[in-house]
Design an enzyme around this catalytic site. Sequence first.
Site, PDB file in Angstrom:
ATOM      1  N   LYS A  75    -106.167  54.057  31.826  1.00  0.00           N
ATOM      2  CA  LYS A  75    -105.076  54.680  32.631  1.00  0.00           C
ATOM      3  C   LYS A  75    -105.712  56.077  33.235  1.00  0.00           C
ATOM      4  O   LYS A  75    -105.137  56.434  34.187  1.00  0.00           O
ATOM      5  CB  LYS A  75    -103.986  54.903  31.908  1.00  0.00           C
ATOM      6  CG  LYS A  75    -103.157  53.507  31.835  1.00  0.00           C
ATOM      7  CD  LYS A  75    -101.549  54.001  31.088  1.00  0.00           C
ATOM      8  CE  LYS A  75    -100.725  52.603  31.245  1.00  0.00           C
ATOM      9  NZ  LYS A  75     -99.366  52.905  30.787  1.00  0.00           N
ATOM     10  N   ASP A 111     -94.606  53.621  35.552  1.00  0.00           N
ATOM     11  CA  ASP A 111     -94.001  53.998  34.183  1.00  0.00           C
ATOM     12  C   ASP A 111     -92.783  54.644  34.185  1.00  0.00           C
ATOM     13  O   ASP A 111     -91.730  54.505  33.571  1.00  0.00           O
ATOM     14  CB  ASP A 111     -94.782  54.555  33.179  1.00  0.00           C
ATOM     15  CG  ASP A 111     -95.995  53.447  32.815  1.00  0.00           C
ATOM     16  OD1 ASP A 111     -95.383  52.041  32.821  1.00  0.00           O
ATOM     17  OD2 ASP A 111     -96.967  53.792  32.099  1.00  0.00           O
TER      18      ASP A 111
END
Length: 295
Positions: A75, A111
Amino acid sequence: MTKERLITGKTQLLGVIGHPVEHSLSPVMHNAAIAHLGLDYVYLPFPIASENLEVAIAGFAAIGVVGFNVTIPHKQAIMPLLSEITPLAQTIGAVNTVSRQNNKWVGTNTDIEGFIAPLQTTYKQDWSQKVAVILGNGGAARAVVAGCHQLGFAKIHVVGRNVQRLEEFGNSWSNSPISENLQVYEWEELSKLIPQANLLVNTTPIGMYPKVDESPLSAEEIANLPTGAIAYDLIYIPKPTQFLEQAEKQGAIAIDGLEMLVQQGVAALKIWLQPETVPVEVMRQALLNHLGLGK
């Protein structure tokens, strides 16, 4: 009976990269949505070791991958390999969704959207006088902090065990407007924060399989959670976690990580496919069935 989808030379590719990635539930959810929408796409898991990340991303461009999700451990590492990163992903310092736009890779982070979705819909309220208490200060906590700021929380308290990492976490927001509402605390100070919490979020892995009988909080600590507060666990197996079970006994509202998983997936699909509507219920049900929790 839906007719079987054939993969042909025209089928477009989506996927998720990580290492390991075989446990990912994203293919279950996304392929259910794609089938429902009747689109000629397929969503695949790609196990990519860290040392192969750069060459893999170049390969994705070469074979015309439309977009992909990014999970642990890539990420952060993927960010220098992308042409553009949205301000939201910059703020969090992590990318979980990449799309191909004008022959360039664009990274964002869904997210936040995934996390705040149930708090904006099912449990919608005015958060401007409310207090959020966040357990843990890793990557997931960053998305939660940004989400709480976006919802307008008056105070955002982050609690962690490692003093050095906690300080680094606090300092990392210093150039952001978020720093005005954010405070970090050591774990010992948690007992004074829980009675103030309108939203209590677990971003730690405590309570996750295989240690399913553990909770980040003791029964005594959670006993001070105000009735009607929201307890939100980013973990979705087991369902409910020990943490959420304890919180519900105190009269709290429980939200688990499955909804965040679904909603961050919905946000990613919107970016890649721009469908008129995303079949949220189909995605949720596919996951519940896969996990043996189906109605």
